[in-house]
Design a protein around this motif. Structure first.
Motif, short mmCIF file in Angstrom:
data_model
loop_
_atom_site.label_atom_id
_atom_site.label_comp_id
_atom_site.label_asym_id
_atom_site.label_seq_id
_atom_site.Cartn_x
_atom_site.Cartn_y
_atom_site.Cartn_z
N GLU A 65 84.74 -15.82 -1.15
CA GLU A 65 85.69 -16.64 -0.40
C GLU A 65 84.88 -17.58 0.49
OE1 GLU A 65 88.47 -18.45 1.47
OE2 GLU A 65 89.32 -16.79 0.31
N LEU A 66 85.16 -18.86 0.42
CA LEU A 66 84.38 -19.85 1.18
C LEU A 66 85.19 -20.59 2.25
CD1 LEU A 66 82.25 -21.49 -1.66
CD2 LEU A 66 81.58 -19.68 -0.07
N THR A 67 86.45 -20.25 2.41
CA THR A 67 87.29 -20.99 3.34
C THR A 67 86.69 -21.08 4.74
OG1 THR A 67 89.25 -20.40 2.08
CG2 THR A 67 89.61 -21.14 4.33
N TYR A 68 86.08 -20.01 5.21
CA TYR A 68 85.50 -19.99 6.56
C TYR A 68 84.01 -19.66 6.53
CZ TYR A 68 90.44 -19.81 7.76
OH TYR A 68 91.77 -20.09 7.85
N VAL A 69 83.32 -20.01 5.46
CA VAL A 69 81.92 -19.65 5.31
C VAL A 69 81.05 -20.20 6.45
CG1 VAL A 69 81.22 -21.57 3.81
CG2 VAL A 69 80.06 -19.36 3.61
N GLY A 70 81.46 -21.30 7.05
CA GLY A 70 80.71 -21.86 8.18
C GLY A 70 80.72 -20.96 9.40
N SER A 71 81.67 -20.03 9.47
CA SER A 71 81.76 -19.07 10.58
C SER A 71 81.18 -17.70 10.22
CB SER A 71 83.23 -18.87 10.99
OG SER A 71 83.78 -20.05 11.47
N LYS A 72 80.69 -17.57 9.00
CA LYS A 72 80.17 -16.28 8.54
C LYS A 72 78.94 -15.89 9.34
CE LYS A 72 78.80 -14.08 4.17
NZ LYS A 72 78.68 -14.30 2.73
N PRO A 73 78.91 -14.67 9.90
CA PRO A 73 77.74 -14.24 10.67
C PRO A 73 76.49 -14.18 9.79
CG PRO A 73 79.59 -12.73 10.98
CD PRO A 73 79.96 -13.66 9.87
N LEU A 74 75.37 -14.53 10.36
CA LEU A 74 74.11 -14.58 9.61
C LEU A 74 73.79 -13.25 8.94
CD1 LEU A 74 71.64 -16.22 8.79
CD2 LEU A 74 70.55 -15.47 10.91
N ASN A 75 74.11 -12.13 9.57
CA ASN A 75 73.77 -10.83 8.99
C ASN A 75 74.59 -10.50 7.75
OD1 ASN A 75 76.21 -10.25 10.24
ND2 ASN A 75 75.48 -8.39 11.24
N LYS A 76 75.57 -11.33 7.41
CA LYS A 76 76.37 -11.13 6.21
C LYS A 76 75.80 -11.89 5.00
CE LYS A 76 79.55 -8.63 8.19
NZ LYS A 76 79.72 -7.23 7.90
N PHE A 77 74.76 -12.69 5.22
CA PHE A 77 74.10 -13.39 4.12
C PHE A 77 72.98 -12.51 3.59
CE2 PHE A 77 76.09 -16.85 6.38
CZ PHE A 77 76.47 -17.72 5.38
N ASP A 78 72.94 -12.31 2.28
CA ASP A 78 71.92 -11.46 1.66
C ASP A 78 70.73 -12.32 1.26
OD1 ASP A 78 70.39 -9.66 0.26
OD2 ASP A 78 71.88 -9.26 -1.29
#
Length: 180
Positions: A65-78
């Motif tokens: 889901e990319l709707t709010y990817v700009g708000s995704k916390p850094l620790n959620k990126f693998d």
């Protein structure tokens, strides 16, 4: 037929315990196995996102889901085992767009569990445009669709939005964008 059994069992084990999967596969006819493998493969790889396929009209996209990817916390990126890039949302998105399977390097996982995103061989300019759009997708309030007519048409034609349409990103990703 032995390979068909192996593939069927591989998919079956993702949903059921091993012993139960073995029993189920041993009780299936060849046509059932072919249908099961076909359905699992189509759903896994999202074939229906680019091809019209009966029975998959309501299937969900396979990408994140990319709707709010700009708000995704850094620790959620693998970041996987990649240590030679900055660990920022911007760097992750740039790398993912430049080389979609880079974060799978050195991971010990089944091939079907690795990234399915195709490499579009985007230019640096295209990567920057798409990354800019993605970083702008935040949980801040969106413009109401009734006000869309008031929105300057040039905003709708931004390079990043054009590229998202061109490469059919929303075929695999859920994107709630009024501009697309």
């Amino acid at each position: 037929l032995e390979e068909l059994d192996n593939i069927t069992l591989s998919w079956m084990k993702k949903s059921f315990p091993v012993e139960e999967s073995i029993a189920k596969v041993s009780n299936m006819e060849t046509d059932e196995k072919i249908g099961y493998v076909a359905d699992k493969s189509i759903r896994h790889y999202g074939c229906y996102t680019c091809h019209n396929m009966d029975g998959y009209e309501d299937a969900k996209p396979i990408g994140a889901e990319l709707t709010y990817v700009g708000s995704k916390p850094l620790n959620k990126f693998d970041f996987g085992h990649i240590h030679d890039i900055q660990h920022t949302n911007f760097s992750w998105m740039n790398q993912k767009l430049a080389n979609p399977r880079i974060f799978d390097r050195s991971k010990v996982v089944a091939p079907e569990d690795k990234s399915r995103m195709p490499n579009f061989y985007l230019t640096k300019t295209e990567i920057e445009a798409i990354t800019t759009v993605l970083l702008g997708l935040t949980e801040t309030p969106k413009i109401e669709s009734s006000k869309l007519a008031d929105l300057d048409k040039s905003v709708q034609e931004l390079a990043g939005y054009k590229l998202i349409r061109q490469y059919n990103c929303y075929g695999c990703h859920e994107l709630s964008l009024i501009h697309i």
